[in-house]
Design a protein around this motif. Structure first.
Motif, PDB file in Angstrom:
ATOM      1  N   GLN A   1     112.897  -4.774  18.483  1.00  0.00           N
ATOM      2  CA  GLN A   1     111.626  -4.741  18.197  1.00  0.00           C
ATOM      3  C   GLN A   1     111.376  -4.340  16.903  1.00  0.00           C
ATOM      4  O   GLN A   1     111.966  -3.377  16.274  1.00  0.00           O
ATOM      5  CB  GLN A   1     110.812  -3.678  19.248  1.00  0.00           C
ATOM      6  CG  GLN A   1     109.398  -3.175  18.974  1.00  0.00           C
ATOM      7  CD  GLN A   1     109.317  -1.935  19.607  1.00  0.00           C
ATOM      8  OE1 GLN A   1     109.742  -0.707  19.504  1.00  0.00           O
ATOM      9  NE2 GLN A   1     108.484  -2.175  20.774  1.00  0.00           N
TER      10      GLN A   1
ATOM     11  N   PHE B   1     110.873  -1.702  29.624  1.00  0.00           N
ATOM     12  CA  PHE B   1     111.522  -3.067  28.810  1.00  0.00           C
ATOM     13  C   PHE B   1     112.767  -3.417  29.871  1.00  0.00           C
ATOM     14  O   PHE B   1     113.573  -2.370  30.161  1.00  0.00           O
ATOM     15  CB  PHE B   1     111.965  -2.340  27.453  1.00  0.00           C
ATOM     16  CG  PHE B   1     110.600  -2.078  26.511  1.00  0.00           C
ATOM     17  CD1 PHE B   1     110.218  -0.954  26.209  1.00  0.00           C
ATOM     18  CD2 PHE B   1     110.265  -3.146  25.904  1.00  0.00           C
ATOM     19  CE1 PHE B   1     109.170  -0.738  25.507  1.00  0.00           C
ATOM     20  CE2 PHE B   1     109.132  -3.258  25.002  1.00  0.00           C
ATOM     21  CZ  PHE B   1     108.679  -1.762  24.773  1.00  0.00           C
TER      22      PHE B   1
ATOM     23  N   ILE C   1     108.413  -6.694  29.318  1.00  0.00           N
ATOM     24  CA  ILE C   1     107.750  -5.520  29.391  1.00  0.00           C
ATOM     25  C   ILE C   1     106.671  -5.442  30.498  1.00  0.00           C
ATOM     26  O   ILE C   1     105.687  -6.174  30.476  1.00  0.00           O
ATOM     27  CB  ILE C   1     106.829  -5.581  28.072  1.00  0.00           C
ATOM     28  CG1 ILE C   1     107.696  -5.792  26.907  1.00  0.00           C
ATOM     29  CG2 ILE C   1     106.185  -3.959  27.784  1.00  0.00           C
ATOM     30  CD1 ILE C   1     106.670  -5.897  25.556  1.00  0.00           C
TER      31      ILE C   1
ATOM     32  N   ASP D   1     103.486  -1.042  22.058  1.00  0.00           N
ATOM     33  CA  ASP D   1     104.412  -2.123  22.219  1.00  0.00           C
ATOM     34  C   ASP D   1     104.186  -3.068  21.211  1.00  0.00           C
ATOM     35  O   ASP D   1     104.685  -4.199  21.249  1.00  0.00           O
ATOM     36  CB  ASP D   1     104.572  -2.344  23.551  1.00  0.00           C
ATOM     37  CG  ASP D   1     104.845  -1.362  24.507  1.00  0.00           C
ATOM     38  OD1 ASP D   1     104.726  -1.330  25.700  1.00  0.00           O
ATOM     39  OD2 ASP D   1     105.891  -0.802  23.899  1.00  0.00           O
TER      40      ASP D   1
ATOM     41  N   TYR E   1     109.040  -9.342  18.535  1.00  0.00           N
ATOM     42  CA  TYR E   1     110.540  -9.067  19.309  1.00  0.00           C
ATOM     43  C   TYR E   1     111.201 -10.262  18.938  1.00  0.00           C
ATOM     44  O   TYR E   1     111.038 -11.396  18.810  1.00  0.00           O
ATOM     45  CB  TYR E   1     110.133  -9.045  20.795  1.00  0.00           C
ATOM     46  CG  TYR E   1     109.483  -7.738  21.068  1.00  0.00           C
ATOM     47  CD1 TYR E   1     108.015  -7.653  20.940  1.00  0.00           C
ATOM     48  CD2 TYR E   1     110.045  -6.529  21.581  1.00  0.00           C
ATOM     49  CE1 TYR E   1     107.345  -6.491  21.252  1.00  0.00           C
ATOM     50  CE2 TYR E   1     109.297  -5.328  21.740  1.00  0.00           C
ATOM     51  CZ  TYR E   1     107.860  -5.378  21.723  1.00  0.00           C
ATOM     52  OH  TYR E   1     107.243  -4.321  21.945  1.00  0.00           O
TER      53      TYR E   1
END
Lengths: 119, 112
Positions: free
Chosen positions: B43, B68, B81, B88, B92
């Motif tokens: 991330q 996650f 997710i 968040d 990614y």
């Protein structure tokens, strides 16, 4: 605390050279496979190259775009890894991160240092 | 070299809803001798370095929330997710460490 700190970034002219550093604390860099990963402005992550651990022979590998121009080395007495960049091009402009593969994946990472190649 | 391809490039999900990111490798990253998939998920938030979330395709890093999760094997992998939170929002990346490392192009996750 395990930590990596990069330094030495800056502005360099096309065709020029620059050496950036990655200083480690909390662990011995020679025990890890140390990589450089770069990120051009607004773009994704690109692996640049690595130096393997001392026990794995200190050998180096490089991505095709930098092979023959970039060199990774390590100073075990200072616990520092270097990235020597020669014949720099505009497309080498990026934030350069060092990252340790203590357990195969990259963790920890440094905060990065910006290298700008421009006339 | 192994090429990693993620899909989609971006997605917008409502708070509390599920977000799913796919990653495909151009060749197997499963090491038969130990039955491990050499794949990690990271991330990255603006102005920060990437942070590992998942390694061995499905092992959550210590301290990573259990919303996650990673799944998949051989060449096809997924990061899920389960209930998107505001924190968040990030890009990614998947990454293989089976051979010389390579990353997917990234997937930007936003709030709808």
């Amino acid at each position: 605390e395990v930590q990596l700190v990069e330094s030495g970034g800056g502005l360099v002219k096309p065709g020029g050279s620059l050496r950036i550093s990655c200083a480690g604390s909390g662990f011995t860099l020679s025990t890890a496979w140390m990589s450089w990963v770069r990120q051009a402005p607004g773009k994704g992550l690109e692996w640049v190259g690595r130096i393997k651990s001392k026990s794995d022979g200190d050998t180096t590998d490089y991505a095709a775009p930098v092979k023959g121009r970039f060199t990774i080395s390590r100073d075990d007495s200072e616990n520092i890894v270097y990235l020597q960049m020669n014949s720099l091009k505009a497309e080498d402009t990026a934030v350069y991160f060092c990252a340790a593969a203590l357990n195969n994946w990259f963790d920890p990472w440094g905060q990065g240092t910006l290298v700008t190649v421009s006339s | 070299d192994i090429v990693m391809t993620q899909s989609p490039d971006s997605l917008a999900v409502s708070l509390g809803e599920r977000a799913t990111i796919n990653c495909k490798s151009s060749q197997s990253v499963l090491y038969i001798s130990n039955n491990k998939n050499y794949l990690a998920w990271y991330q990255q938030k603006p102005g920060q370095p990437p942070k590992v979330l998942i390694y061995w395709a499905s092992t959550r890093e210590s301290g990573v929330p259990d919303r996650f999760s990673g799944s998949g094997s051989v060449t096809d992998f997924t990061l899920t997710i389960s209930s998107l939170q505001a924190e968040d929002v990030a890009v990614y990346y998947c990454q293989q460490y089976y051979t010389t490392p390579s990353f997917g192009q990234g997937t930007k996750v936003e709030i709808k």
